[in-house]
Structure formats: C-alpha cells, structure tokens
Design an enzyme around this catalytic site. Sequence first.
Site, PDB file in Angstrom:
ATOM      1  CE  LYS A 112     -16.761  33.595 -40.687  1.00 46.66           C
ATOM      2  NZ  LYS A 112     -16.579  34.121 -42.058  1.00 46.66           N
ATOM      3  N   GLY A 173     -16.987  41.207 -48.595  1.00 51.22           N
ATOM      4  CA  GLY A 173     -16.632  41.376 -50.004  1.00 51.22           C
ATOM      5  C   GLY A 173     -16.568  42.809 -50.484  1.00 51.22           C
ATOM      6  CB  ALA A 199     -16.461  40.701 -43.476  1.00 58.13           C
ATOM      7  N   GLY A 200     -14.477  42.683 -45.197  1.00 59.58           N
ATOM      8  CA  GLY A 200     -14.284  44.082 -45.536  1.00 59.58           C
ATOM      9  C   GLY A 200     -12.879  44.487 -45.909  1.00 59.58           C
ATOM     10  CG  ASN A 221     -12.699  33.766 -49.983  1.00 64.87           C
ATOM     11  OD1 ASN A 221     -13.721  33.134 -50.136  1.00 64.87           O
ATOM     12  ND2 ASN A 221     -11.683  33.592 -50.819  1.00 64.87           N
ATOM     13  CB  THR A 222     -13.775  38.970 -51.471  1.00 66.14           C
ATOM     14  OG1 THR A 222     -14.897  38.149 -51.143  1.00 66.14           O
ATOM     15  CG2 THR A 222     -14.048  39.676 -52.790  1.00 66.14           C
TER      16      THR A 222
END
Length: 270
Positions: A112, A173, A199-200, A221-222
Amino acid sequence: MSSVIQAKLHTSSDPLLIAGVEYKSRLLVGTGKYKDLEETRAATEASGAEIVTVAIRRTNIGQNPNEPSLLEVISPDKYTLLPNTAGCYTASDAVRTCRLARELLDGHELVKLEVLGDEKTLFPDIIQTIEATEILVKDGFKIMVYTNDDPIIAKRFEDMGCVAVMPLAAPIGSGLGIRNPHNIRTIVENASVPILVDAGVGTASDAAIAMELGCDGVLMNTAIAGAQDPVLMASAMKKGIEAGREAFRAGRIPRKRFASASSPIDGTFF
C-alpha cells in the site's frame, strides 16, 4: 430446494479480486494504535479480515529482534500482509520503505503506497505519489495506492498500473465518514480495478455506505483500534461491510419525493 434458489445461492459467491488473488472478506484492517499485541490479534480475528496492513516504519516485523514482533500474532500463513508506507512524505522515502518491506517479507510485492503532504491534514501529496508509483511499478511492485477523492487522479493511477486505488473518505483518523459520496461513486463507475475506501470511516454505517456506493472494499484502522471496545467494533465493521455489499448487489429502490403504498390498491373492494 428449487433450481432457481440453487442458482441464486451458487451466484452468491462474491470474492474480492486483487492482483489475481481472491479474498472472501472485503474489510482490510490496520495493526496500529492498539493497546497491545493481544488486542491486535483479537480485533483482527473478529474483523474477519484477510488482508492486514503493516506500517513498516513503525512496526516490528523482525527488523528489531529484541522486541516483540507483530508476526507473533498476525501470521503470514493466515493473513496477507500489506506493507504500507505510512509516515513517508517523499517519493524516495516511500520507495525505500517498499524495498525494505520486500526484503523483510521474502520478496513480497503487494504494498500500500501512501505519500503524505503534511502532518496536520495527512492528505496525500499527489505529485510525490505519482513519482513513487512510476518507480515502484517499474520495479515489479503491485501497488494499492492511497489518494484523494479526485476521479481524474484515481483513473490516472489505474492507467499507471496500480492494482487497486484507495480514495480517502475523509482525513485519516477523523471518523467523519464519507464526505463526498458523489466523487466516490464516479471513481467506482470509471474504474476497472478495485476501488477501496481508505481513511475517514468512523463506524459501521460509514462502512456500509461505502459498500452501497459500489466500492470493492474498505480499509480502516483508527475506527476499530480507537473504539471503546475494539474487538466488538471489529465485529460490527465486518457486518457493516457485508450488509452494504449485499444491499449494493440487491439494488436499492429509487428515491421518490412522495409516498408509495406498500400494499397495492388495484382490485380492492372498497
């Protein structure tokens, strides 16, 4: 069981295909921000993910022999590891990191790629990302590229040879969800490689919306690691992905301005 039902069940197989490899799960997860390796293991298992991202610059996967290794809980025999270039702000750093990952993981070529523009927004630096992509594709890497939600740029990365394009839904995040669904849909409609939101995402409904837009998968992830109960959130995200994908394949009803009776009134007696 009728032949019609059997046929429907037979066509229900819906794998995610990346670089010629089939995956049952359309949820990809990261390995950062957990309180310890045991929580990482438990959340990853609960997510059902088969592809797991690893930040090479921040995670020990054997380069530090005196420290606990992520590979103790996330085995390459069970998961497809996706080395990423998180923390890179130049094309040269990203290229160097990918080459290090290939060395550490015995010739692994699926990576990635993300090259960030600044520490505050963590938005991608598209110019540097394009430069890194050109080098890495020529070097034999299979690139899943993190980019913004610009349909023109997304198509450019596909044309350059990336095996998947990963537009952001919102800043990394942030948990804001999909801020520009129209652009994401346009990217999906114009693509012939997998499109994965990256993301987001903040919660399971965000993941479901991404899938309902036609995305091939979601990486996060977050949203999991930062939840009050990461293992439970991982399970919720798995279900959100599955529900969103099924809804997309089923085909939603069109939006209408006025009501439409659930029960037909033709032929009623009064």
